[in-house]
Design a protein around this motif. Structure first.
Motif, PDB file in Angstrom:
ATOM      1  N   LEU A 104      44.770  37.238  43.312  1.00  0.00           N
ATOM      2  CA  LEU A 104      44.218  38.078  42.241  1.00  0.00           C
ATOM      3  C   LEU A 104      42.864  37.477  41.880  1.00  0.00           C
ATOM      4  N   LEU A 105      41.803  38.224  42.097  1.00  0.00           N
ATOM      5  CA  LEU A 105      40.480  37.670  41.833  1.00  0.00           C
ATOM      6  C   LEU A 105      40.294  37.422  40.345  1.00  0.00           C
ATOM      7  N   PRO A 106      39.602  36.345  40.001  1.00  0.00           N
ATOM      8  CA  PRO A 106      39.301  36.095  38.589  1.00  0.00           C
ATOM      9  C   PRO A 106      38.427  37.208  38.019  1.00  0.00           C
ATOM     10  N   SER A 107      38.592  37.444  36.727  1.00  0.00           N
ATOM     11  CA  SER A 107      37.718  38.395  36.029  1.00  0.00           C
ATOM     12  C   SER A 107      36.603  37.672  35.293  1.00  0.00           C
ATOM     13  N   THR A 108      36.907  36.438  34.869  1.00  0.00           N
ATOM     14  CA  THR A 108      35.940  35.661  34.087  1.00  0.00           C
ATOM     15  C   THR A 108      36.079  34.198  34.497  1.00  0.00           C
ATOM     16  N   ILE A 109      35.048  33.396  34.186  1.00  0.00           N
ATOM     17  CA  ILE A 109      35.107  31.966  34.480  1.00  0.00           C
ATOM     18  C   ILE A 109      34.962  31.200  33.170  1.00  0.00           C
ATOM     19  N   ASP A 110      35.532  29.978  33.152  1.00  0.00           N
ATOM     20  CA  ASP A 110      35.456  29.181  31.930  1.00  0.00           C
ATOM     21  C   ASP A 110      34.158  28.366  31.926  1.00  0.00           C
ATOM     22  N   ALA A 111      34.011  27.504  30.916  1.00  0.00           N
ATOM     23  CA  ALA A 111      32.749  26.770  30.749  1.00  0.00           C
ATOM     24  C   ALA A 111      32.451  25.851  31.925  1.00  0.00           C
ATOM     25  N   GLU A 112      33.506  25.415  32.644  1.00  0.00           N
ATOM     26  CA  GLU A 112      33.307  24.536  33.814  1.00  0.00           C
ATOM     27  C   GLU A 112      33.155  25.343  35.110  1.00  0.00           C
ATOM     28  N   GLY A 113      33.145  26.659  34.992  1.00  0.00           N
ATOM     29  CA  GLY A 113      32.966  27.483  36.181  1.00  0.00           C
ATOM     30  C   GLY A 113      34.254  27.760  36.928  1.00  0.00           C
ATOM     31  N   GLN A 132      43.294  38.099  32.722  1.00  0.00           N
ATOM     32  CA  GLN A 132      42.971  39.152  33.695  1.00  0.00           C
ATOM     33  C   GLN A 132      42.386  40.347  32.967  1.00  0.00           C
ATOM     34  N   ARG A 133      41.115  40.588  33.183  1.00  0.00           N
ATOM     35  CA  ARG A 133      40.455  41.747  32.572  1.00  0.00           C
ATOM     36  C   ARG A 133      40.281  42.876  33.578  1.00  0.00           C
ATOM     37  N   LEU A 134      40.214  42.505  34.849  1.00  0.00           N
ATOM     38  CA  LEU A 134      39.953  43.461  35.919  1.00  0.00           C
ATOM     39  C   LEU A 134      41.020  43.294  36.992  1.00  0.00           C
ATOM     40  N   SER A 135      41.240  44.332  37.783  1.00  0.00           N
ATOM     41  CA  SER A 135      42.233  44.267  38.860  1.00  0.00           C
ATOM     42  C   SER A 135      41.562  44.311  40.224  1.00  0.00           C
ATOM     43  N   CYS A 136      41.749  43.263  41.006  1.00  0.00           N
ATOM     44  CA  CYS A 136      41.339  43.255  42.416  1.00  0.00           C
ATOM     45  C   CYS A 136      42.142  42.169  43.122  1.00  0.00           C
ATOM     46  N   PHE A 137      42.964  42.583  44.080  1.00  0.00           N
ATOM     47  CA  PHE A 137      43.799  41.655  44.849  1.00  0.00           C
ATOM     48  C   PHE A 137      43.250  41.601  46.266  1.00  0.00           C
ATOM     49  N   VAL A 138      43.041  40.409  46.780  1.00  0.00           N
ATOM     50  CA  VAL A 138      42.563  40.274  48.156  1.00  0.00           C
ATOM     51  C   VAL A 138      43.726  39.828  49.028  1.00  0.00           C
ATOM     52  N   ASP A 159      44.978  38.544  52.584  1.00  0.00           N
ATOM     53  CA  ASP A 159      44.585  37.856  53.823  1.00  0.00           C
ATOM     54  C   ASP A 159      43.072  37.795  54.009  1.00  0.00           C
ATOM     55  N   GLY A 160      42.338  37.748  52.917  1.00  0.00           N
ATOM     56  CA  GLY A 160      40.885  37.624  53.009  1.00  0.00           C
ATOM     57  C   GLY A 160      40.190  38.815  53.635  1.00  0.00           C
ATOM     58  N   ARG A 161      40.933  39.926  53.817  1.00  0.00           N
ATOM     59  CA  ARG A 161      40.362  41.063  54.559  1.00  0.00           C
ATOM     60  C   ARG A 161      40.389  42.378  53.818  1.00  0.00           C
ATOM     61  N   VAL A 162      41.450  42.613  53.064  1.00  0.00           N
ATOM     62  CA  VAL A 162      41.639  43.917  52.423  1.00  0.00           C
ATOM     63  C   VAL A 162      41.697  43.700  50.913  1.00  0.00           C
ATOM     64  N   ALA A 163      40.962  44.525  50.176  1.00  0.00           N
ATOM     65  CA  ALA A 163      41.042  44.474  48.717  1.00  0.00           C
ATOM     66  C   ALA A 163      41.912  45.620  48.231  1.00  0.00           C
ATOM     67  N   ILE A 164      42.782  45.311  47.285  1.00  0.00           N
ATOM     68  CA  ILE A 164      43.540  46.354  46.613  1.00  0.00           C
ATOM     69  C   ILE A 164      42.987  46.448  45.200  1.00  0.00           C
ATOM     70  N   ASP A 165      42.368  47.553  44.906  1.00  0.00           N
ATOM     71  CA  ASP A 165      41.546  47.810  43.743  1.00  0.00           C
ATOM     72  C   ASP A 165      40.285  46.934  43.786  1.00  0.00           C
ATOM     73  N   GLY A 166      39.294  47.368  43.021  1.00  0.00           N
ATOM     74  CA  GLY A 166      37.984  46.719  43.176  1.00  0.00           C
ATOM     75  C   GLY A 166      37.367  46.270  41.872  1.00  0.00           C
ATOM     76  N   ILE A 201      37.943  49.623  39.224  1.00  0.00           N
ATOM     77  CA  ILE A 201      36.800  49.972  40.101  1.00  0.00           C
ATOM     78  C   ILE A 201      35.474  49.414  39.583  1.00  0.00           C
ATOM     79  N   ALA A 202      35.501  48.643  38.491  1.00  0.00           N
ATOM     80  CA  ALA A 202      34.268  48.322  37.749  1.00  0.00           C
ATOM     81  C   ALA A 202      33.130  47.841  38.637  1.00  0.00           C
ATOM     82  N   THR A 203      33.392  46.870  39.516  1.00  0.00           N
ATOM     83  CA  THR A 203      32.272  46.326  40.289  1.00  0.00           C
ATOM     84  C   THR A 203      32.269  46.804  41.740  1.00  0.00           C
TER      85      THR A 203
END
Ligand SMILES: [Zn+2]
Ligand SMILES: [Zn+2]
Length: 258
Positions: free
Chosen positions: A5-14, A20-26, A28-35, A63-65
């Motif tokens: 599940l891709l991060p939506s935001t990063i903390d102060a240390e990066g 989770q604010r946004l939905s995007c699951f990657v 096998d590094g190849r297919v995204a489910i939602d964007g 779909i935001a980004t």
């Protein structure tokens, strides 16, 4: 199969923050489910290999980004970014997002070597292939046309509810699979907000618990997703109170392997 599940935001240390604010699951590094966070959350390696995005429904958090992703890659693409969705959702994305006002109609553009974006419609109820995956889409109970997904790489099978309130057909399809390794299911609002959850087509932890009584597979990993950030800790406590084995909240940025 690896799912992140891709991060939506990063903390102060990066580092990926847990909300989770946004939905995007990657997968096998190849297919995204939602964007939702595809343009901001992918590694450079994933950015060069993800050319297929399966969109479950046209809500902004899913779909935001995606338009920014196609824009970023515009000059370097050797093949289109393929957006897989039902014909209805493809039409909504064309009308409301890639419409020349909100963003360019990338479905009509090429970069001199390839078209930059292609809609690839699929039908709910029929198996379709995306890269190395075979998928089935099932309409679920949300406030806009939305599908849940069951997908396999031939060895492992994962089910994803997308956004839904109480639903039926999804469970029939999941239960017909001979083997399911993991279930990703939404839990958006705390139990006290069940009316809001119902009105907006979402689940509370208690409603998720009732949905799980429809699941025939035992001993599978169950990951709760789509926890509204402002209620995250409360939702985790309410999910724990269900006492369901192998149920936890999915952590953005962590790779899960089945
Ligand atoms: Zn939604
Ligand atoms: Zn959503």
């Amino acid at each position: 199969m690896k799912i992140k599940l891709l991060p939506s935001t990063i903390d102060a240390e990066g580092r990926a923050s847990p909300e989770q604010r946004l939905s995007c699951f990657v997968v096998d590094g190849r297919v995204a489910i939602d964007g939702g966070s595809i343009a901001v959350g992918l590694s450079d390696g994933e950015r060069s290999s993800v050319r297929d995005v399966v969109v479950t429904h046209p809500h902004m958090d899913h779909i935001a980004t995606l338009p920014i992703y196609v824009d970023d890659l515009f000059g370097s693409l050797e093949e289109p970014v393929r957006v897989h969705a039902t014909a209805e959702v493809c039409e909504l994305l064309t009308r409301d997002v890639f419409n020349g006002t909100v963003y360019p109609p990338f479905q009509d553009f090429d970069n001199g070597r390839t078209r930059v974006m292609e809609f690839v419609p699929f039908r709910a109820g029929e198996e379709f292939r995306v890269a190395h995956l075979a998928l089935k889409a099932v309409p679920v109970s949300h406030i806009v046309p939305t599908v849940g997904l069951v997908f396999t790489d031939g060895e492992r099978t994962v089910a994803f509810s997308s956004d839904t309130s109480a639903t039926e057909e999804f469970w029939h399809v999941v239960n017909r699979e001979p083997r399911v390794d993991a279930l990703l299911i939404e839990a958006s609002f705390p139990n006290a907000l069940s009316k809001l959850a119902d009105a907006s087509g979402h689940l509370t932890p208690d409603a998720l618990g009732r949905e799980l009584t429809k699941l025939a597979h035992e001993d599978i990993d169950i990951l709760a997703v789509h926890l509204k950030p402002s209620f995250r800790q409360r939702l985790i406590e309410e999910l724990e109170a269900l006492g369901v084995a192998r149920l936890s909240a999915m952590v953005p940025g962590r790779e899960y392997v089945w």
